[in-house]
Scaffold this motif. Structure first.
Motif, PDB file in Angstrom:
ATOM      1  N   ASN A 203     -29.211 -53.810  19.981  1.00  0.00           N
ATOM      2  CA  ASN A 203     -28.713 -52.433  19.837  1.00  0.00           C
ATOM      3  C   ASN A 203     -28.593 -51.604  21.100  1.00  0.00           C
ATOM      4  O   ASN A 203     -27.700 -50.670  21.200  1.00  0.00           O
ATOM      5  N   GLU A 204     -29.047 -51.902  22.174  1.00  0.00           N
ATOM      6  CA  GLU A 204     -28.607 -51.359  23.607  1.00  0.00           C
ATOM      7  C   GLU A 204     -27.550 -51.528  24.123  1.00  0.00           C
ATOM      8  O   GLU A 204     -26.753 -50.946  24.840  1.00  0.00           O
TER       9      GLU A 204
ATOM     10  N   ARG B  31     -20.714 -60.395  18.500  1.00  0.00           N
ATOM     11  CA  ARG B  31     -22.294 -60.283  18.649  1.00  0.00           C
ATOM     12  C   ARG B  31     -22.760 -61.474  18.957  1.00  0.00           C
ATOM     13  O   ARG B  31     -23.665 -61.921  19.688  1.00  0.00           O
TER      14      ARG B  31
ATOM     15  N   SER C  91     -25.362 -52.991  16.227  1.00  0.00           N
ATOM     16  CA  SER C  91     -26.054 -52.660  15.281  1.00  0.00           C
ATOM     17  C   SER C  91     -26.221 -54.089  14.298  1.00  0.00           C
ATOM     18  O   SER C  91     -25.350 -54.369  13.760  1.00  0.00           O
TER      19      SER C  91
ATOM     20  N   ALA D  17     -33.075 -57.932  18.638  1.00  0.00           N
ATOM     21  CA  ALA D  17     -32.292 -56.538  17.814  1.00  0.00           C
ATOM     22  C   ALA D  17     -32.302 -55.574  18.763  1.00  0.00           C
ATOM     23  O   ALA D  17     -31.266 -54.758  18.864  1.00  0.00           O
ATOM     24  N   ALA D  18     -33.454 -55.190  19.370  1.00  0.00           N
ATOM     25  CA  ALA D  18     -33.404 -54.132  20.362  1.00  0.00           C
ATOM     26  C   ALA D  18     -32.498 -54.160  21.456  1.00  0.00           C
ATOM     27  O   ALA D  18     -31.757 -53.364  21.908  1.00  0.00           O
TER      28      ALA D  18
ATOM     29  N   THR E 112     -29.140 -56.150  11.099  1.00  0.00           N
ATOM     30  CA  THR E 112     -30.302 -56.230  10.512  1.00  0.00           C
ATOM     31  C   THR E 112     -30.987 -57.656  10.981  1.00  0.00           C
ATOM     32  O   THR E 112     -30.396 -58.509  11.555  1.00  0.00           O
TER      33      THR E 112
END
Length: 151
Positions: free
Chosen positions: A29-30, A5, A34, A25-26, A36
């Motif tokens: 996610n793409e 990550r 995932s 975050a978006a 928080t």
């Protein structure tokens, strides 16, 4: 997972002008990660990301830069110019400085961000630098002697 990550975050901020944690975050996610908001906030701290102005006049996340290294050099020079003596007392370092220079020197030590330093308390010409143990205090003393010269 954390290492992957972090690597993805570094890749993303080098490719895109990411302005907010939500945008990061978006993008994560793409990319199949995932996370928080709390995790992203922690990642930003751990990676020592900072916000700088982009060419487009907005702000974006970036990594530690040459400017950070130059700033560290300034702190080291300020400390070196101010210090008179240093010695350990258990888990504390007692640092004597020129009159009126202890607070600036303590702030410089804090800004170095060395994880071994818990914190500094300064008066007019004396700094108490706290570490977790006497052994760590000795190691910090050696590092500071390298910076400031032998006392």
């Amino acid at each position: 997972m954390k290492i992957a990550r972090h690597a993805e975050i570094l890749k993303l901020i080098s490719q895109y002008d990411i302005e907010t944690q939500e945008e990061l975050a978006a993008r994560l996610n793409e990319s199949g990660f995932s996370a928080t908001q709390a995790t992203i906030s922690r990642d930003i701290r751990e990676l020592k990301l900072t916000k700088v102005a982009s060419e487009k006049g907005k702000v974006r996340y970036t990594t530690a830069s040459k400017q950070d290294r130059e700033t560290e050099g300034k702190y080291i020079r300020a400390f070196k110019d101010a210090v008179i003596s240093m010695e350990t007392a258990g888990n504390l370092l007692v640092i004597k400085t020129e009159a009126g220079m202890a607070m600036a020197s303590a702030a410089a030590l804090d800004e170095l961000g060395w994880p071994e330093i818990i914190g500094c308390v300064a008066g007019d010409n004396t700094i108490f630098l706290a570490t977790k143990s006497a052994d760590i205090a000795e190691k910090i003393l050696d590092k500071l002697k390298d910076i400031a010269g032998t006392f």
